[in-house]
Enzyme design. Structure first.
Site, PDB file in Angstrom:
ATOM      1  N   GLU A 113      35.710  17.374 -13.076  1.00 14.32           N
ATOM      2  CA  GLU A 113      34.725  18.165 -12.329  1.00 14.32           C
ATOM      3  C   GLU A 113      34.243  19.387 -13.098  1.00 14.32           C
ATOM      4  O   GLU A 113      33.191  19.944 -12.770  1.00 14.32           O
ATOM      5  CB  GLU A 113      35.296  18.568 -10.962  1.00 14.32           C
ATOM      6  CG  GLU A 113      36.378  19.624 -10.982  1.00 14.32           C
ATOM      7  CD  GLU A 113      37.776  19.118 -11.333  1.00 14.32           C
ATOM      8  OE1 GLU A 113      38.706  19.945 -11.310  1.00 14.32           O
ATOM      9  OE2 GLU A 113      37.945  17.911 -11.642  1.00 14.32           O
TER      10      GLU A 113
ATOM     11  N   HIS B 279      40.686  17.387 -15.370  1.00 15.56           N
ATOM     12  CA  HIS B 279      39.678  17.940 -14.458  1.00 15.56           C
ATOM     13  C   HIS B 279      38.266  17.510 -14.857  1.00 15.56           C
ATOM     14  O   HIS B 279      37.535  18.291 -15.474  1.00 15.56           O
ATOM     15  CB  HIS B 279      39.741  19.468 -14.479  1.00 15.56           C
ATOM     16  CG  HIS B 279      40.980  20.045 -13.888  1.00 15.56           C
ATOM     17  ND1 HIS B 279      41.065  20.392 -12.561  1.00 15.56           N
ATOM     18  CD2 HIS B 279      42.188  20.333 -14.440  1.00 15.56           C
ATOM     19  CE1 HIS B 279      42.271  20.883 -12.317  1.00 15.56           C
ATOM     20  NE2 HIS B 279      42.973  20.855 -13.441  1.00 15.56           N
TER      21      HIS B 279
ATOM     22  N   CYS C 239      44.623  16.430 -11.119  1.00 17.35           N
ATOM     23  CA  CYS C 239      45.669  17.394 -11.467  1.00 17.35           C
ATOM     24  C   CYS C 239      46.660  17.570 -10.307  1.00 17.35           C
ATOM     25  O   CYS C 239      47.482  16.702 -10.078  1.00 17.35           O
ATOM     26  CB  CYS C 239      45.057  18.709 -11.941  1.00 17.35           C
ATOM     27  SG  CYS C 239      46.223  19.738 -12.872  1.00 17.35           S
TER      28      CYS C 239
END
Length: 193
Positions: free
Chosen positions: A175, A173, A80
């Protein structure tokens, strides 16, 4: 031996990246100072707010050492805001924003819209088996890639995951999803580097 991968810890979702890296077989270190940057075998630039991160790179005296390490081939992954910082050109940003130039691409900030326009979806991601669930939060997209840039995934007609040499970037994202395949890909890149 496990590679030591730093996570730029100035702002953003640092803890989530640290956990994903550890789950992918790396040691992880929050990087806030030039001496910490000098210790790592690879670096993750997390999501957050790209103009704030640009300013903090200067405040913490990391901009020049980071630029030097990237030019020397330090493996890097940006998600991002990290994707935005890794670009050679950034659209819809402030004039003092940092474009590290690690990937020959033009990125548009907040291209998918404001916070209320954030969304999730499944992507085909080159090099991984099965669909990848992606979370886009005020995400950028790529408007142009150089000849040496590989597009790994696209959404709504725009590249959202790219790789050039030892640099990897996603507009989304990974994660936050629990899917470790992007982080595993990056850890494998660090090991190979």
């Amino acid at each position: 031996m496990s590679p030591l991968v730093g996570v730029l810890a100035l702002q953003g979702d640092v803890r989530e990246h640290v956990a994903a890296l550890k789950d992918s077989g790396a040691e992880a270190l929050g990087v806030r100072r030039p001496e910490e940057l000098g210790k790592v075998d690879g670096l993750v630039i997390p999501g957050g707010e790209s103009t704030t991160m640009s300013n903090l790179l200067r405040v913490f005296e990391l901009l020049d050492p980071l630029t030097e390490r990237l030019r020397a081939g330090l493996p890097v992954y940006g998600s991002c805001a990290g994707m935005i910082l890794l670009a050679s050109e950034i659209l819809d940003t402030r004039p003092d924003a940092v474009a590290l130039g690690a990937i020959d691409m033009t990125v548009r900030r907040n291209a998918f819209g404001r916070q209320v326009d954030s969304f999730e979806g499944d992507l085909d991601f080159t090099g991984v088996d099965g669909a990848m669930h992606a979370v886009f939060i005020r995400a950028p997209w790529v408007e142009r890639v150089g000849d040496d840039v590989e597009v790994l995934a696209s959404a709504q007609g725009h590249p959202v995951a790219v790789r050039q040499g030892s640099a990897l970037a996603t507009a989304f994202h990974p994660e936050v999803t629990g899917d470790r395949r992007v982080h595993q890909l990056f850890v494998d890149m660090v090991r190979a580097g």
